[in-house]
Design a protein around this motif. Sequence first.
Motif, PDB file in Angstrom:
ATOM      1  N   LEU A   1       0.849  -1.185   0.000  1.00  0.00           N
ATOM      2  CA  LEU A   1       0.000   0.000   0.000  1.00  0.00           C
ATOM      3  C   LEU A   1       0.888   1.239   0.000  1.00  0.00           C
ATOM      4  CD1 LEU A   1      -2.632  -0.962   2.737  1.00  0.00           C
ATOM      5  CD2 LEU A   1      -2.669  -1.497   0.286  1.00  0.00           C
ATOM      6  N   TRP A   2       0.615   2.133  -0.938  1.00  0.00           N
ATOM      7  CA  TRP A   2       1.317   3.412  -1.001  1.00  0.00           C
ATOM      8  C   TRP A   2       0.417   4.497  -0.425  1.00  0.00           C
ATOM      9  CZ3 TRP A   2       6.292   3.054  -2.248  1.00  0.00           C
ATOM     10  CH2 TRP A   2       6.708   1.982  -3.043  1.00  0.00           C
ATOM     11  N   MET A   3       0.906   5.198   0.572  1.00  0.00           N
ATOM     12  CA  MET A   3       0.177   6.280   1.217  1.00  0.00           C
ATOM     13  C   MET A   3       0.842   7.595   0.806  1.00  0.00           C
ATOM     14  SD  MET A   3      -1.829   4.215   2.856  1.00  0.00           S
ATOM     15  CE  MET A   3      -2.688   5.231   4.045  1.00  0.00           C
ATOM     16  N   MET A   4       0.127   8.414   0.037  1.00  0.00           N
ATOM     17  CA  MET A   4       0.729   9.602  -0.571  1.00  0.00           C
ATOM     18  C   MET A   4       0.057  10.876  -0.059  1.00  0.00           C
ATOM     19  SD  MET A   4       2.892   7.951  -2.487  1.00  0.00           S
ATOM     20  CE  MET A   4       3.577   9.148  -3.645  1.00  0.00           C
ATOM     21  N   ASP A   5       0.866  11.786   0.454  1.00  0.00           N
ATOM     22  CA  ASP A   5       0.358  13.080   0.912  1.00  0.00           C
ATOM     23  C   ASP A   5       0.105  13.967  -0.306  1.00  0.00           C
ATOM     24  OD1 ASP A   5      -0.299  15.330   2.324  1.00  0.00           O
ATOM     25  OD2 ASP A   5       1.461  15.287   3.622  1.00  0.00           O
ATOM     26  N   SER A   6      -1.116  14.499  -0.413  1.00  0.00           N
ATOM     27  CA  SER A   6      -1.456  15.293  -1.601  1.00  0.00           C
ATOM     28  C   SER A   6      -1.980  16.686  -1.259  1.00  0.00           C
ATOM     29  CB  SER A   6      -2.525  14.551  -2.432  1.00  0.00           C
ATOM     30  OG  SER A   6      -3.715  14.385  -1.679  1.00  0.00           O
ATOM     31  N   ALA A   7      -1.903  17.095   0.016  1.00  0.00           N
ATOM     32  CA  ALA A   7      -2.461  18.393   0.384  1.00  0.00           C
ATOM     33  C   ALA A   7      -1.724  18.960   1.591  1.00  0.00           C
ATOM     34  CB  ALA A   7      -3.947  18.276   0.689  1.00  0.00           C
ATOM     35  N   TRP A   8      -1.443  20.243   1.550  1.00  0.00           N
ATOM     36  CA  TRP A   8      -0.829  20.889   2.704  1.00  0.00           C
ATOM     37  C   TRP A   8      -1.032  22.389   2.618  1.00  0.00           C
ATOM     38  CZ3 TRP A   8       1.667  19.601  -1.669  1.00  0.00           C
ATOM     39  CH2 TRP A   8       2.520  20.531  -2.236  1.00  0.00           C
ATOM     40  N   LYS A   9      -0.826  23.047   3.752  1.00  0.00           N
ATOM     41  CA  LYS A   9      -0.933  24.498   3.807  1.00  0.00           C
ATOM     42  C   LYS A   9       0.429  25.083   4.143  1.00  0.00           C
ATOM     43  CE  LYS A   9      -3.330  28.424   5.841  1.00  0.00           C
ATOM     44  NZ  LYS A   9      -4.381  28.906   6.767  1.00  0.00           N
ATOM     45  N   ASP A  10       0.884  26.029   3.308  1.00  0.00           N
ATOM     46  CA  ASP A  10       2.085  26.801   3.622  1.00  0.00           C
ATOM     47  C   ASP A  10       1.662  27.894   4.596  1.00  0.00           C
ATOM     48  OD1 ASP A  10       4.113  28.840   3.573  1.00  0.00           O
ATOM     49  OD2 ASP A  10       4.972  27.815   1.840  1.00  0.00           O
TER      50      ASP A  10
ATOM     51  N   ASN B   1      11.679  -8.845  -5.034  1.00  0.00           N
ATOM     52  CA  ASN B   1      10.640  -9.794  -5.440  1.00  0.00           C
ATOM     53  C   ASN B   1      11.039 -10.548  -6.702  1.00  0.00           C
ATOM     54  OD1 ASN B   1       8.003 -10.926  -4.961  1.00  0.00           O
ATOM     55  ND2 ASN B   1       7.203  -9.675  -6.651  1.00  0.00           N
ATOM     56  N   GLY B   2      12.337 -10.683  -6.895  1.00  0.00           N
ATOM     57  CA  GLY B   2      12.827 -11.444  -8.043  1.00  0.00           C
ATOM     58  C   GLY B   2      12.629 -10.744  -9.366  1.00  0.00           C
ATOM     59  N   GLY B   3      12.593  -9.400  -9.359  1.00  0.00           N
ATOM     60  CA  GLY B   3      12.446  -8.648 -10.599  1.00  0.00           C
ATOM     61  C   GLY B   3      11.007  -8.470 -11.052  1.00  0.00           C
ATOM     62  N   VAL B   4      10.058  -8.875 -10.225  1.00  0.00           N
ATOM     63  CA  VAL B   4       8.637  -8.746 -10.554  1.00  0.00           C
ATOM     64  C   VAL B   4       8.025  -7.649  -9.682  1.00  0.00           C
ATOM     65  CG1 VAL B   4       6.407  -9.918 -10.626  1.00  0.00           C
ATOM     66  CG2 VAL B   4       8.510 -11.187 -11.147  1.00  0.00           C
ATOM     67  N   PRO B   5       7.303  -6.667 -10.282  1.00  0.00           N
ATOM     68  CA  PRO B   5       6.685  -5.616  -9.466  1.00  0.00           C
ATOM     69  C   PRO B   5       5.740  -6.207  -8.425  1.00  0.00           C
ATOM     70  CG  PRO B   5       6.612  -5.025 -11.795  1.00  0.00           C
ATOM     71  CD  PRO B   5       7.077  -6.456 -11.735  1.00  0.00           C
ATOM     72  N   VAL B   6       5.761  -5.637  -7.220  1.00  0.00           N
ATOM     73  CA  VAL B   6       4.847  -6.073  -6.164  1.00  0.00           C
ATOM     74  C   VAL B   6       3.502  -5.382  -6.381  1.00  0.00           C
ATOM     75  CG1 VAL B   6       4.365  -6.040  -3.683  1.00  0.00           C
ATOM     76  CG2 VAL B   6       6.706  -6.452  -4.499  1.00  0.00           C
ATOM     77  N   PRO B   7       2.429  -6.137  -6.597  1.00  0.00           N
ATOM     78  CA  PRO B   7       1.121  -5.510  -6.828  1.00  0.00           C
ATOM     79  C   PRO B   7       0.747  -4.590  -5.663  1.00  0.00           C
ATOM     80  CG  PRO B   7       0.883  -7.856  -6.357  1.00  0.00           C
ATOM     81  CD  PRO B   7       2.338  -7.614  -6.558  1.00  0.00           C
ATOM     82  N   SER B   8       0.162  -3.432  -6.001  1.00  0.00           N
ATOM     83  CA  SER B   8      -0.037  -2.395  -4.996  1.00  0.00           C
ATOM     84  C   SER B   8      -1.310  -1.603  -5.247  1.00  0.00           C
ATOM     85  CB  SER B   8       1.146  -1.417  -5.006  1.00  0.00           C
ATOM     86  OG  SER B   8       2.392  -2.064  -4.855  1.00  0.00           O
ATOM     87  N   ILE B   9      -1.790  -0.968  -4.185  1.00  0.00           N
ATOM     88  CA  ILE B   9      -2.830   0.048  -4.270  1.00  0.00           C
ATOM     89  C   ILE B   9      -2.265   1.334  -3.687  1.00  0.00           C
ATOM     90  CG2 ILE B   9      -5.074   0.793  -3.362  1.00  0.00           C
ATOM     91  CD1 ILE B   9      -6.026  -2.067  -3.487  1.00  0.00           C
ATOM     92  N   MET B  10      -2.532   2.456  -4.346  1.00  0.00           N
ATOM     93  CA  MET B  10      -2.054   3.754  -3.884  1.00  0.00           C
ATOM     94  C   MET B  10      -3.239   4.563  -3.365  1.00  0.00           C
ATOM     95  SD  MET B  10       0.123   6.655  -6.002  1.00  0.00           S
ATOM     96  CE  MET B  10       1.651   5.690  -5.981  1.00  0.00           C
ATOM     97  N   PHE B  11      -3.098   5.105  -2.151  1.00  0.00           N
ATOM     98  CA  PHE B  11      -4.121   5.956  -1.548  1.00  0.00           C
ATOM     99  C   PHE B  11      -3.623   7.391  -1.459  1.00  0.00           C
ATOM    100  CE2 PHE B  11      -5.128   1.752   0.226  1.00  0.00           C
ATOM    101  CZ  PHE B  11      -6.509   1.702   0.070  1.00  0.00           C
ATOM    102  N   GLN B  12      -4.470   8.333  -1.846  1.00  0.00           N
ATOM    103  CA  GLN B  12      -4.188   9.743  -1.614  1.00  0.00           C
ATOM    104  C   GLN B  12      -5.513  10.480  -1.505  1.00  0.00           C
ATOM    105  OE1 GLN B  12      -2.038  10.288  -5.436  1.00  0.00           O
ATOM    106  NE2 GLN B  12      -3.293  12.136  -5.686  1.00  0.00           N
ATOM    107  N   HIS B  13      -5.487  11.653  -0.899  1.00  0.00           N
ATOM    108  CA  HIS B  13      -6.745  12.346  -0.621  1.00  0.00           C
ATOM    109  C   HIS B  13      -7.343  12.984  -1.869  1.00  0.00           C
ATOM    110  CE1 HIS B  13      -9.771  14.371   1.732  1.00  0.00           C
ATOM    111  NE2 HIS B  13      -9.433  15.529   1.194  1.00  0.00           N
ATOM    112  N   ILE B  14      -6.565  13.769  -2.581  1.00  0.00           N
ATOM    113  CA  ILE B  14      -7.107  14.579  -3.677  1.00  0.00           C
ATOM    114  C   ILE B  14      -6.916  13.865  -5.017  1.00  0.00           C
ATOM    115  CG2 ILE B  14      -6.980  16.818  -4.848  1.00  0.00           C
ATOM    116  CD1 ILE B  14      -6.125  18.056  -2.241  1.00  0.00           C
TER     117      ILE B  14
END
Length: 371
Positions: free
Chosen positions: A153-162, A191-204
């Motif tokens: 699982l990829w958890m990606m930050d997609s929002a912030w306030k400066d 993983n022996g050269g094979v991509p690991v199947p994944s789901i990516m989560f992000q807010h926006i």
Amino acid sequence: MKIKFKNGKIRIMQVSDPQDLQFVRPTMIRMLNKAYDTLNPDLIVLTGDNILGNHLCDARIGSRLVIKDKEGEAKAMEIAIDKLVAPIEERKIPFAMIYGNHDDMNRLTKDEQADMYRKYSTCLGLDDESSPDVATYSLPIYSEDGEKVKFNLWMMDSAWKDKELDKCFSLVKPEAIEWYKKKSAELKENNGGVPVPSIMFQHIPLIETFELTEECSKDAKGAIKAPDGKYIKLKDSCKGVMGEYPCVVDEKTGQLEAMKECGDIKAVVFGHDHCNCFEGVVDGINFVQTSCASFRCYGTRDRGVRIFDIDENGNYETKFYTYKELMGNGVLNELAFIWDADGFIKQKVALIAGGVVGIGAVAAGIVKLLK
């Protein structure tokens, strides 16, 4: 804590946009508790706007500011987070979180907020020092014996306030995308050269979400008015409902291209748009939009949670469960929904007006009988 497959399966629950305060709406909490107890997730993912961070200082009723300093705001935030997370902790369900645009609209930093989540024993992630953001990290899911990464699982930050500029941004930073590419390559090598199947989560949602839509007439089923005055709807190849014009990241930063290059992403999953709940395919990658769990903020009948049932072979199925499906058709549940859910103002007014009329009729009847 390692997350593992059990009998070749794992169930993940996405809770998006609970978006509440220290004065939490009880109907949402009851709905979530019912979801935890009946759907039995192995892992819960909170995909942003976990709190209504820009209104923590407001009075219980109205928008008058009653908290004046950072210390008071931090205390309100701790209570708001605990209202959401304590039921998960009590059930000993592991959980992971990312931020949304509303989480960061306050005096506290994301690291300070992350420390509040880390206090819970079932909190995962928030620990990758190589990542450009505290809420950008990966969660490997292991085989039942704990020896091999079978999914990720990829958890990606997609929002912030400066906070210095007093400006909000919404995108996955280019450095976060480079981090993802590097980590994905490491997983592939191990993983022996094979991509690991994944789901990516992000807010926006990504801008490419619009590839799932097409221009239509004003009278077309599912038509949504665009800012330019034209109308769009979901393509027939998509599944679900688009109830509002998609609010996407500010710009393209090469994220979709990176996912295609790495070849590991089965689906990229979003929240943010409270009235949108649909699935579609863009360039071979499933785009999954999940509507809100919040009862404090705007939304539709489709408030609820999403389930992902993942097989150890890398395949998955997903289903969104609405409040009605979780809580049933009872009158009390319907009244609780209308009473707590903002966006149902007309129904609330009608309910109160009907109650007043009913009381008036009963009173008139009593007076008549007394006479």
